[in-house]
Design an enzyme around this catalytic site. Structure first.
Site, mmCIF file in Angstrom:
data_model
loop_
_atom_site.group_PDB
_atom_site.id
_atom_site.type_symbol
_atom_site.label_atom_id
_atom_site.label_comp_id
_atom_site.label_asym_id
_atom_site.label_seq_id
_atom_site.Cartn_x
_atom_site.Cartn_y
_atom_site.Cartn_z
ATOM 1 N N SER A 129 34.217 47.449 35.832
ATOM 2 C CA SER A 129 35.156 48.302 36.558
ATOM 3 C C SER A 129 35.180 49.696 35.944
ATOM 4 O O SER A 129 34.976 49.864 34.734
ATOM 5 C CB SER A 129 36.546 47.676 36.452
ATOM 6 N N TYR A 155 43.963 43.541 31.659
ATOM 7 C CA TYR A 155 42.872 43.348 32.627
ATOM 8 C C TYR A 155 41.698 44.281 32.291
ATOM 9 O O TYR A 155 40.554 43.848 32.148
ATOM 10 C CB TYR A 155 43.364 43.606 34.064
ATOM 11 N N LYS A 159 37.518 43.672 30.799
ATOM 12 C CA LYS A 159 36.236 44.205 31.305
ATOM 13 C C LYS A 159 35.479 44.896 30.172
ATOM 14 O O LYS A 159 34.268 44.716 30.009
ATOM 15 C CB LYS A 159 36.484 45.189 32.446
HETATM 16 P P1 NAD Z 1 38.886 38.108 44.020
HETATM 17 O O1 NAD Z 1 40.110 37.630 43.321
HETATM 18 O O2 NAD Z 1 38.916 38.207 45.502
HETATM 19 O O3 NAD Z 1 37.642 37.194 43.604
HETATM 20 C C1 NAD Z 1 37.539 36.592 42.345
HETATM 21 C C2 NAD Z 1 37.208 35.112 42.557
HETATM 22 O O4 NAD Z 1 37.117 34.479 41.271
HETATM 23 C C3 NAD Z 1 38.282 34.383 43.348
HETATM 24 O O5 NAD Z 1 37.669 33.699 44.421
HETATM 25 C C4 NAD Z 1 38.883 33.408 42.328
HETATM 26 O O6 NAD Z 1 39.305 32.208 42.938
HETATM 27 C C5 NAD Z 1 37.742 33.220 41.350
HETATM 28 N N1 NAD Z 1 38.134 32.844 39.978
HETATM 29 C C6 NAD Z 1 39.026 33.478 39.164
HETATM 30 N N2 NAD Z 1 39.093 32.853 37.972
HETATM 31 C C7 NAD Z 1 38.206 31.822 38.029
HETATM 32 C C8 NAD Z 1 37.816 30.802 37.108
HETATM 33 N N3 NAD Z 1 38.359 30.695 35.893
HETATM 34 N N4 NAD Z 1 36.876 29.908 37.496
HETATM 35 C C9 NAD Z 1 36.318 29.991 38.737
HETATM 36 N N5 NAD Z 1 36.653 30.909 39.643
HETATM 37 C C10 NAD Z 1 37.594 31.811 39.291
HETATM 38 O O7 NAD Z 1 38.505 39.500 43.369
HETATM 39 P P2 NAD Z 1 37.444 40.590 43.842
HETATM 40 O O8 NAD Z 1 38.198 41.793 44.299
HETATM 41 O O9 NAD Z 1 36.436 39.975 44.722
HETATM 42 O O10 NAD Z 1 36.795 40.971 42.444
HETATM 43 C C11 NAD Z 1 35.607 40.349 41.980
HETATM 44 C C12 NAD Z 1 35.301 40.869 40.590
HETATM 45 O O11 NAD Z 1 35.167 42.288 40.655
HETATM 46 C C13 NAD Z 1 36.396 40.586 39.564
HETATM 47 O O12 NAD Z 1 35.790 40.280 38.328
HETATM 48 C C14 NAD Z 1 37.145 41.894 39.494
HETATM 49 O O13 NAD Z 1 37.780 42.056 38.259
HETATM 50 C C15 NAD Z 1 36.023 42.898 39.682
HETATM 51 N N6 NAD Z 1 36.501 44.189 40.191
HETATM 52 C C16 NAD Z 1 37.230 44.227 41.351
HETATM 53 C C17 NAD Z 1 37.715 45.440 41.814
HETATM 54 C C18 NAD Z 1 38.558 45.513 43.066
HETATM 55 O O14 NAD Z 1 39.212 46.538 43.285
HETATM 56 N N7 NAD Z 1 38.575 44.504 43.925
HETATM 57 C C19 NAD Z 1 37.441 46.637 41.097
HETATM 58 C C20 NAD Z 1 36.677 46.554 39.937
HETATM 59 C C21 NAD Z 1 36.210 45.320 39.494
#
Ligand code: NAD
Ligand code: UDP
Length: 336
Positions: A129, A155, A159
């Site tokens: 991120s 959080y 990362k």
């Molecule tokens: P999201 O919550 O929609 O998807 C994450 C998935 O991981 C979910 O389906 C959840 O059920 C699963 N999960 C969480 N912990 C778990 C575990 N211990 N075991 C198995 N599954 C698990 O989030 P997203 O927006 O799709 O983000 C995906 C990744 O991208 C994350 O790592 C997030 O930190 C990173 N990210 C997201 C954003 C954003 O704005 N959406 C920005 C920067 C980084």
């Protein structure tokens, strides 16, 4: 490694970004298996993926904290590479429950890396991120900047810490090829309107909040601060269409090389909160109720990407606009 038809494990593949990446991977002819514990996603996402691609990925309902169940997934199939999305991502919750976040995100990543190493799977793309840049008073972030500076929440620290773990692993085991993709602000959804971001309760992020106001589920958007030193007083961010972001992962697969490399995935174009509201009103043809509220603690006034490294090395750049994202969001809202 022939990069045409890979067997790919996607952790968090039923989540918002992961599901969009799975669609692109299947469309490109890769074979996909998903690991997700469904803590923040629904199993029905698999039906939507199948509707879009005519293919259904193998699904394992496994928690990354359960290392023996995770190892069994690796025992069963040989993966060419892993894309690691699974993690918790709510900034405010991470401040309230830091141990939950460190455990889930760090222990989850460690378990995954141990399974990978013991099964000789050494290609990884990690969802990082822009938050790793922290607060260094710089508005346009480039990968040569230091990371981990004045990080304000657990959080963001997870990362940063995972990136550091990945760097150490690449030093110790030079067979690893790892890319960390530093996302800016993903918005929008697949053009079909079948997949999208649909958080329960009151959203923290701007676009899901706007969506709930547009759908009549919340009365108005509160814009956090209109006295920043920006052209219209509201904060600037780099909103990237999630389909562009997903395509960045395909480019990263082609660009994997020995060691650890980080890339920004953003558009390089800053947009203010008020500009986003105006764009939403223009594309939807409806007014969006909003009012000004105090600044949100920890918000940086301006944060956007320098995406030139990804353009140079991966031949990737964002092609879609915030208007495209808003149009696709309106299709998603109408599908619900
Ligand atoms: P999201 O919550 O929609 O998807 C994450 C998935 O991981 C979910 O389906 C959840 O059920 C699963 N999960 C969480 N912990 C778990 C575990 N211990 N075991 C198995 N599954 C698990 O989030 P997203 O927006 O799709 O983000 C995906 C990744 O991208 C994350 O790592 C997030 O930190 C990173 N990210 C997201 C954003 C954003 O704005 N959406 C920005 C920067 C980084
Ligand atoms: N924002 C807002 N009202 C909301 C949610 C967000 O004004 O209900 C603003 C927030 O202050 C920031 C921008 O929108 O300036 C993007 O916020 P988001 O939480 O989506 O992303 P991040 O701050 O993590 O980049």
């Amino acid at each position: 490694m022939n990069k045409d038809n890979l067997h790919i494990l996607v952790t968090g593949g039923t989540g918002y970004i992961g599901s969009h990446v799975v669609v692109e991977l299947l469309d490109q002819g890769h074979t996909v298996e998903i690991v997700d514990n469904l803590i923040n996603s629904q199993i029905e996402v698999l039906d939507k993926i199948e509707q879009i691609t005519n293919q259904r990925p193998v699904f394992h309902e496994v928690d990354l904290l359960d290392s023996s169940a995770l190892n069994q997934v690796f025992d069963h199939s040989h993966f060419d590479l892993v894309i690691h999305f699974a993690g918790l991502k709510a900034v405010a919750e991470s401040i309230e429950q830091p141990l939950k976040y460190y455990d889930n995100n760090i222990t989850g990543a460690l378990n995954l890396l141990q399974s990978m190493q013991s099964h000789d799977v050494k290609q990884l793309i990690f969802s990082s991120s822009a938050t790793v840049y922290g607060d260094q008073g710089i508005e346009q972030c480039v990968e040569t900047l230091p990371t981990g500076i004045k990080l304000t929440n657990p959080y963001g620290k997870t990362k940063y810490m995972i990136e550091e773990i990945l760097k150490d692993l690449c030093v110790a085991d030079p067979e690893f090829n790892i890319i960390a993709l530093r996302y800016f602000n993903p918005v929008g959804n697949h053009v079909s309107g079948l997949l999208g971001e649909n958080p329960n309760g009151i959203p923290n992020n701007l676009m899901p909040y706007i969506m709930k106001v547009a759908a009549g589920e919340l009365p108005e958007l509160h814009i956090f601060g209109n006295d920043y030193e920006t052209p219209d007083g509201t904060c600037l961010r780099d909103y990237i269409h999630v389909v562009d972001l997903a395509r960045g992962h395909l480019a990263a697969i082609r660009g994997l090389k020995p060691g650890f490399t980080a890339y920004n995935l953003g558009t390089g174009r800053p947009t203010s909160v008020l500009e986003m509201v105006t764009a939403f009103e223009q594309v939807s043809g409806q007014p969006l109720s909003h009012s000004f509220a105090p600044r949100r603690p920890g918000d940086l006034p301006k944060l956007y990407a320098d995406p030139s490294k990804a353009e140079r090395d991966l031949n990737w750049h964002a092609e879609l606009t915030i208007e495209d994202a808003i149009r696709d969001i309106l299709t998603f809202i109408n599908h619900k």
